[in-house]
Design a protein around this motif. Structure first.
Motif, PDB file in Angstrom:
ATOM      1  N   ALA A 192       0.831  -1.209   0.000  1.00 23.82           N
ATOM      2  CA  ALA A 192       0.000   0.000   0.000  1.00 23.82           C
ATOM      3  C   ALA A 192       0.861   1.253   0.000  1.00 23.82           C
ATOM      4  O   ALA A 192       0.590   2.205  -0.745  1.00 23.82           O
ATOM      5  N   VAL A 193       1.923   1.258   0.809  1.00 25.03           N
ATOM      6  CA  VAL A 193       2.824   2.419   0.847  1.00 25.03           C
ATOM      7  C   VAL A 193       3.446   2.642  -0.532  1.00 25.03           C
ATOM      8  O   VAL A 193       3.476   3.770  -1.041  1.00 25.03           O
ATOM      9  N   ALA A 194       3.928   1.583  -1.157  1.00 24.37           N
ATOM     10  CA  ALA A 194       4.563   1.707  -2.475  1.00 24.37           C
ATOM     11  C   ALA A 194       3.579   2.201  -3.529  1.00 24.37           C
ATOM     12  O   ALA A 194       3.915   3.065  -4.353  1.00 24.37           O
ATOM     13  N   GLU A 195       2.354   1.665  -3.522  1.00 30.98           N
ATOM     14  CA  GLU A 195       1.361   2.082  -4.514  1.00 30.98           C
ATOM     15  C   GLU A 195       0.941   3.532  -4.312  1.00 30.98           C
ATOM     16  O   GLU A 195       0.807   4.282  -5.285  1.00 30.98           O
ATOM     17  N   ILE A 196       0.751   3.933  -3.068  1.00 29.55           N
ATOM     18  CA  ILE A 196       0.351   5.315  -2.802  1.00 29.55           C
ATOM     19  C   ILE A 196       1.484   6.276  -3.152  1.00 29.55           C
ATOM     20  O   ILE A 196       1.249   7.347  -3.713  1.00 29.55           O
ATOM     21  N   ALA A 197       2.720   5.899  -2.861  1.00 30.23           N
ATOM     22  CA  ALA A 197       3.859   6.739  -3.245  1.00 30.23           C
ATOM     23  C   ALA A 197       3.925   6.879  -4.760  1.00 30.23           C
ATOM     24  O   ALA A 197       4.162   7.978  -5.285  1.00 30.23           O
ATOM     25  N   HIS A 198       3.696   5.779  -5.474  1.00 33.56           N
ATOM     26  CA  HIS A 198       3.713   5.803  -6.939  1.00 33.56           C
ATOM     27  C   HIS A 198       2.634   6.749  -7.475  1.00 33.56           C
ATOM     28  O   HIS A 198       2.899   7.595  -8.345  1.00 33.56           O
ATOM     29  N   LEU A 199       1.421   6.625  -6.959  1.00 35.83           N
ATOM     30  CA  LEU A 199       0.324   7.489  -7.403  1.00 35.83           C
ATOM     31  C   LEU A 199       0.567   8.948  -7.017  1.00 35.83           C
ATOM     32  O   LEU A 199       0.242   9.862  -7.782  1.00 35.83           O
ATOM     33  N   THR A 200       1.139   9.162  -5.854  1.00 34.39           N
ATOM     34  CA  THR A 200       1.441  10.525  -5.421  1.00 34.39           C
ATOM     35  C   THR A 200       2.461  11.171  -6.343  1.00 34.39           C
ATOM     36  O   THR A 200       2.336  12.342  -6.714  1.00 34.39           O
ATOM     37  N   ARG A 201       3.463  10.409  -6.735  1.00 34.99           N
ATOM     38  CA  ARG A 201       4.475  10.940  -7.660  1.00 34.99           C
ATOM     39  C   ARG A 201       3.817  11.334  -8.978  1.00 34.99           C
ATOM     40  O   ARG A 201       4.085  12.404  -9.528  1.00 34.99           O
ATOM     41  N   HIS A 202       2.913  10.480  -9.501  1.00 31.18           N
ATOM     42  CA  HIS A 202       2.199  10.816 -10.735  1.00 31.18           C
ATOM     43  C   HIS A 202       1.362  12.080 -10.547  1.00 31.18           C
ATOM     44  O   HIS A 202       1.340  12.952 -11.425  1.00 31.18           O
ATOM     45  N   LEU A 203       0.687  12.187  -9.418  1.00 30.73           N
ATOM     46  CA  LEU A 203      -0.122  13.368  -9.145  1.00 30.73           C
ATOM     47  C   LEU A 203       0.743  14.621  -9.154  1.00 30.73           C
ATOM     48  O   LEU A 203       0.424  15.606  -9.831  1.00 30.73           O
ATOM     49  N   LEU A 204       1.851  14.591  -8.418  1.00 31.64           N
ATOM     50  CA  LEU A 204       2.721  15.758  -8.350  1.00 31.64           C
ATOM     51  C   LEU A 204       3.303  16.113  -9.708  1.00 31.64           C
ATOM     52  O   LEU A 204       3.436  17.297 -10.049  1.00 31.64           O
ATOM     53  N   ASP A 205       3.652  15.103 -10.492  1.00 31.98           N
ATOM     54  CA  ASP A 205       4.219  15.348 -11.818  1.00 31.98           C
ATOM     55  C   ASP A 205       3.193  15.936 -12.782  1.00 31.98           C
ATOM     56  O   ASP A 205       3.551  16.685 -13.691  1.00 31.98           O
ATOM     57  N   ASP A 206       1.920  15.608 -12.591  1.00 34.71           N
ATOM     58  CA  ASP A 206       0.884  16.033 -13.531  1.00 34.71           C
ATOM     59  C   ASP A 206       0.180  17.331 -13.146  1.00 34.71           C
ATOM     60  O   ASP A 206      -0.498  17.935 -13.974  1.00 34.71           O
ATOM     61  N   LEU A 207       0.316  17.770 -11.895  1.00 32.90           N
ATOM     62  CA  LEU A 207      -0.342  19.006 -11.483  1.00 32.90           C
ATOM     63  C   LEU A 207       0.273  20.199 -12.210  1.00 32.90           C
ATOM     64  O   LEU A 207       1.479  20.251 -12.437  1.00 32.90           O
ATOM     65  N   VAL A 208      -0.583  21.162 -12.550  1.00 37.67           N
ATOM     66  CA  VAL A 208      -0.158  22.358 -13.268  1.00 37.67           C
ATOM     67  C   VAL A 208      -0.521  23.574 -12.418  1.00 37.67           C
ATOM     68  O   VAL A 208      -1.604  23.632 -11.849  1.00 37.67           O
ATOM     69  N   THR A 209       0.388  24.514 -12.339  1.00 31.73           N
ATOM     70  CA  THR A 209       0.109  25.748 -11.608  1.00 31.73           C
ATOM     71  C   THR A 209       0.804  26.913 -12.296  1.00 31.73           C
ATOM     72  O   THR A 209       1.823  26.732 -12.968  1.00 31.73           O
ATOM     73  N   THR A 210       0.235  28.100 -12.127  1.00 32.45           N
ATOM     74  CA  THR A 210       0.873  29.299 -12.651  1.00 32.45           C
ATOM     75  C   THR A 210       1.579  30.061 -11.530  1.00 32.45           C
ATOM     76  O   THR A 210       2.247  31.050 -11.793  1.00 32.45           O
ATOM     77  N   ALA A 211       1.424  29.587 -10.300  1.00 34.89           N
ATOM     78  CA  ALA A 211       2.076  30.236  -9.161  1.00 34.89           C
ATOM     79  C   ALA A 211       3.575  29.955  -9.194  1.00 34.89           C
ATOM     80  O   ALA A 211       4.007  28.890  -9.631  1.00 34.89           O
TER      81      ALA A 211
END
Length: 89
Positions: A48-67
């Motif tokens: 579970a830790v490995a899968e959540i870390a993997h998904l979190t990395r994808h989330l952080l890589d895909d988020l877009v911000t103008t700040a």
């Protein structure tokens, strides 16, 4: 348990894999209600830790911000100042 989960998005330099794994570990600890799983649950816990870390990395890589990216030292100083006010006697 989850007080150690910190925002990881939009920092310069970006969040490290260690920071992402630490946040995933805290999340799984909170959800499972244990900081140290039994031997019978260790594999499931680690997966579970490995899968959540993997998904979190994808989330952080895909988020877009103008700040503009946040500075870790400045954000840490703000957190210390808030804690001083909150826990002042």
């Amino acid at each position: 348990m989850c007080r150690n989960i910190r925002p990881l998005n939009n920092f310069a330099p970006p969040a490290t894999d260690d920071e992402v794994a630490a946040a995933a570990l805290q999340y799984v600890r909170k959800v499972s209600g244990t900081t140290k799983p039994s031997l019978a649950n260790q594999e499931t816990f680690d997966r579970a830790v490995a899968e959540i870390a993997h998904l979190t990395r994808h989330l952080l890589d895909d988020l877009v911000t103008t700040a503009p990216p946040k500075n870790r030292d400045v954000e840490a100083a703000k957190a210390r100042a808030r804690a001083e006010l909150r826990y002042a006697r």
